[in-house]
Design an enzyme around this catalytic site. Sequence first.
Site, short mmCIF file in Angstrom:
data_model
loop_
_atom_site.label_atom_id
_atom_site.label_comp_id
_atom_site.label_asym_id
_atom_site.label_seq_id
_atom_site.Cartn_x
_atom_site.Cartn_y
_atom_site.Cartn_z
N CYS A 145 -11.59 4.78 0.39
CA CYS A 145 -12.94 4.86 0.96
C CYS A 145 -12.95 5.29 2.43
O CYS A 145 -13.62 6.26 2.78
CB CYS A 145 -13.69 3.55 0.76
SG CYS A 145 -15.32 3.55 1.51
N GLY A 201 -6.23 0.65 3.91
CA GLY A 201 -7.65 0.41 3.68
C GLY A 201 -8.17 1.08 2.43
O GLY A 201 -9.33 0.93 2.08
N GLY A 202 -7.30 1.85 1.75
CA GLY A 202 -7.70 2.49 0.51
C GLY A 202 -8.36 3.84 0.73
O GLY A 202 -8.42 4.38 1.85
N HIS A 220 -46.34 1.25 8.65
CA HIS A 220 -46.78 2.65 8.60
C HIS A 220 -46.34 3.36 9.87
O HIS A 220 -46.45 2.80 10.96
CB HIS A 220 -48.31 2.70 8.48
CG HIS A 220 -48.89 4.08 8.60
ND1 HIS A 220 -48.84 5.00 7.58
CD2 HIS A 220 -49.51 4.69 9.65
CE1 HIS A 220 -49.41 6.11 7.97
NE2 HIS A 220 -49.84 5.95 9.22
N GLU A 268 0.84 -1.19 0.00
CA GLU A 268 0.00 0.00 0.00
C GLU A 268 0.88 1.25 0.00
O GLU A 268 1.78 1.38 0.83
CB GLU A 268 -0.93 0.02 1.21
CG GLU A 268 -1.70 1.32 1.40
CD GLU A 268 -2.48 1.75 0.17
OE1 GLU A 268 -2.40 2.94 -0.18
OE2 GLU A 268 -3.15 0.88 -0.44
#
Length: 478
Positions: A44, A41-42, A445, A36
Amino acid sequence: MKAAEKYDVLVLGSGTAGKVMAWKMAKDGWRTAVIERKYIGGSCPNVACLPSKNVIYSAKVASLVRRHHEFGIETGPVAIDMARVYQRKREMVDAMVQIHLDNYRAAGDELIVGDGAFVAPRTVYVRLRDGGERTLTAGRVFVNVGSHATIPDMPGLREARPMTHIEALDLQRRPEHLIVLGGGYVGLELSQALRRLGSRVTLIARGQLASNEDADVAQAILQLFRDEGIDVLSGTEVLRIDGLSGGHVRLLLESGSGTRTVEGTDILVALGRTPNTTGIGLEKAGIAVTEKGHIQVNDRLETTAPDVWAMGECAGSPYFTHVSEDDFSIIYENLNGGRRSTANRLVPYCVFIDPELARVGLNETQARERGVACRIASVPVDSAWRPWTISERRGFMKAVIDAHSDRILGFTAFGPEAGELMSTVQLAMLAGQPYTILRDAMFAHPTMTEGLKALFMGVPQPQPSHAGQLQHARTYAD
């Protein structure tokens, strides 16, 4: 160069697909290394999806506080603390990075931080961030290097040193007058967020806002932004930029009405993304790229090099984190005897403006362009009662229904909780169910999902044409 260290699996890039592949392979007993360059973790969890939604929610709270009288709440003076907005985001990011590090340790991966580039087939040279170098080779290699914000060759733009989304999310000051270039998802989200956090905002787009969406969706977003005080200049080209972002900038613009100038303090560029495929030695590994710079893959995400796969944005997959994760699933299942493919995937997405915009499948424009015989139904979101209870009545839902089979071809929602509404419809589409299953369902509802009944009750009956073909009908339910 030192002799290559041998691994079973090598992952270049720790984005969503890469990290999950690494964790899974290591847990399966394969000796796995992950390289990396910067973000554990990139993008994102560090600089993209999650940090942006964190800041966007701070902006949502600011907008609600400004409406306090509407809800019967009295309060004193309110001020935006951009340093605290940043700190809340930073705390979340730091916690997520730690979770990723814990996952790597638990899985047994070796995480290597540095710049990696291929030097031979399935062999990567790494210049380590803390000094030194390593060369690694493996029987299987997975490439997940992502993309970066595009800075086009626009006169004066690079010299102005504009922000991308990364710098915008690290702001600890409020731009006095932010000029946003681009009317796509990033431009829309950050324009609204920073306006709500107190900046004056001008958004410049070459065409309509949200150019992939129907004209009525674009118009609804345009009206929302104008109501919130964002100056939108659509159908506008930037001819030249002078000055320095963060101080003073001057833009020369051209549109159908002629030329004009706009001055501001900051520029944010949101004009698309470029895959991170240059300078990493792909040619030395026998990995071909497309004209647009994506790694060339087949529908199983196999590259032109044996035992090398590409995943996520660098492979040309739609630029969404959930698509990257699905890329992992396709490859992993196929390695274990599966027969999965990227062909005909049903890709959902959500734009986190407020209210949200979400879509899955075809929209009305795409259906018409493809000559699809279909029926269109649309209702305002306040056809259900939930929007009334939360004073969030702006927006509408729209469905595209196959004229012959009652199959749901697409769904668009612009309104509160649009992403959750979309997910409900997506499940019906994945199951191959006709729209009537949602029309006839009993929903709790008062919920937003209850509004799907009103939408699908408004689907028109098919009307055969004189030629015996079903006509494209567009009706609105009251």
